[in-house]
Design a protein around this motif. Structure first.
Motif, short mmCIF file in Angstrom:
data_model
loop_
_atom_site.label_atom_id
_atom_site.label_comp_id
_atom_site.label_asym_id
_atom_site.label_seq_id
_atom_site.Cartn_x
_atom_site.Cartn_y
_atom_site.Cartn_z
N ALA A 178 82.11 98.22 29.16
CA ALA A 178 81.67 98.25 30.55
C ALA A 178 80.53 99.24 30.74
N TYR A 179 80.65 100.38 30.10
CA TYR A 179 79.62 101.42 30.19
C TYR A 179 78.27 100.87 29.72
N SER A 180 78.26 100.23 28.56
CA SER A 180 77.02 99.69 28.01
C SER A 180 76.41 98.62 28.91
N ALA A 181 77.27 97.75 29.45
CA ALA A 181 76.79 96.67 30.30
C ALA A 181 76.18 97.22 31.58
N LEU A 198 75.55 95.62 40.34
CA LEU A 198 75.91 96.22 39.06
C LEU A 198 77.12 95.52 38.46
N ILE A 199 78.11 95.26 39.30
CA ILE A 199 79.33 94.59 38.83
C ILE A 199 79.01 93.17 38.39
N ARG A 200 78.26 92.45 39.22
CA ARG A 200 77.93 91.06 38.91
C ARG A 200 77.08 90.98 37.63
N GLY A 201 76.06 91.83 37.55
CA GLY A 201 75.20 91.82 36.38
C GLY A 201 75.93 92.28 35.13
N GLY A 202 76.77 93.31 35.29
CA GLY A 202 77.55 93.79 34.16
C GLY A 202 78.51 92.74 33.63
N GLU A 205 76.63 90.15 31.70
CA GLU A 205 76.26 90.68 30.39
C GLU A 205 77.44 90.63 29.43
N LEU A 206 78.62 90.99 29.91
CA LEU A 206 79.81 91.01 29.08
C LEU A 206 80.27 89.60 28.68
N MET A 207 79.94 88.61 29.50
CA MET A 207 80.40 87.25 29.24
C MET A 207 79.42 86.47 28.35
N ARG A 208 78.32 87.08 27.96
CA ARG A 208 77.35 86.39 27.11
C ARG A 208 77.92 86.17 25.71
#
Length: 208
Positions: A178-181, A198-202, A205-208
């Motif tokens: 989460a930190y990295s995303a 930030l939450i949506r973008g993070g 990113e994590l779901m890629r």
């Protein structure tokens, strides 16, 4: 003092390699990460060396990269992290992962290493968090640090980033992930990015 060895791979074990350097066999203790990138027996390789001299022995510790050696030396400054535990940590966690885990105060990642329990993981994080090259969020250069953000106004970029990280952790992601995303999204969109973005973008990113 030996700083580097170049020789043929003679044989390997669970945590060591024997290098044949001009007909002399040097037993070098290594992380599994370093052992995994060594060439086959009879082929030439080079290892950076840290020499430990004690009254009853001389041990050589080898590293495939300068980053791994630097982390080994840094980990050795923490009470309770001996030579073997240091190698166990570097076997389980890459230098990049370790940097993020410490900056994010993610003890779960650090306890993946054999011989590292929660108390030692916390000590590692506390003693090294000010010594590592920290990851900045956005153009402000502020660092996500859960302990540092406590008591700060909720509107600050640091507190907003911490809230976004917490939200992603609550969704089941590891804190270091989460930190990295969040760091990436904040860097791309700016330090004043709203919490929801930030939450949506993070999450994206994590779901890629």
């Amino acid at each position: 003092m030996i700083g580097k060895l170049t020789g043929k791979v003679d044989s390997t074990g669970d945590d060591w390699v024997m290098l044949d350097v001009g007909g002399v066999g040097y037993i070098v203790f290594c992380s599994s990460r370093t052992l995994s990138v060594l060439p086959g027996e009879g082929e030439v390789t080079s290892l950076l060396i840290e020499t430990h001299v004690r009254e009853d022995h001389i041990h050589l510790f080898g590293f495939a990269t300068a980053a791994e050696k630097e982390w080994y030396l840094l980990l050795g400054t923490v009470q309770g992290v001996g030579a073997k535990v240091g190698l166990a940590i570097l076997s389980a966690i890459s230098p990049d992962e370790l940097s993020v885990a410490i900056a994010a105060q993610d003890k779960t990642t650090i306890t993946r290493a054999n011989g590292v329990g929660p108390k030692l993981a916390i000590r590692i994080m506390n003693e090294l968090k000010d010594k590592i090259a920290k990851l900045s969020l956005g153009t402000s250069g502020e660092i996500v640090d859960s302990s540092a953000s406590e008591g700060k106004a909720a509107a600050t970029p640091m507190a907003i980033s911490e809230d976004a990280i917490s939200a992603l952790v609550n969704l089941g992601y590891r804190r270091s992930e989460a930190y990295s995303a969040v760091a990436k999204i904040s860097s791309e969109q700016g330090a004043d990015t709203p919490l929801e973005e930030l939450i949506r973008g993070g999450l994206a990113e994590l779901m890629r």
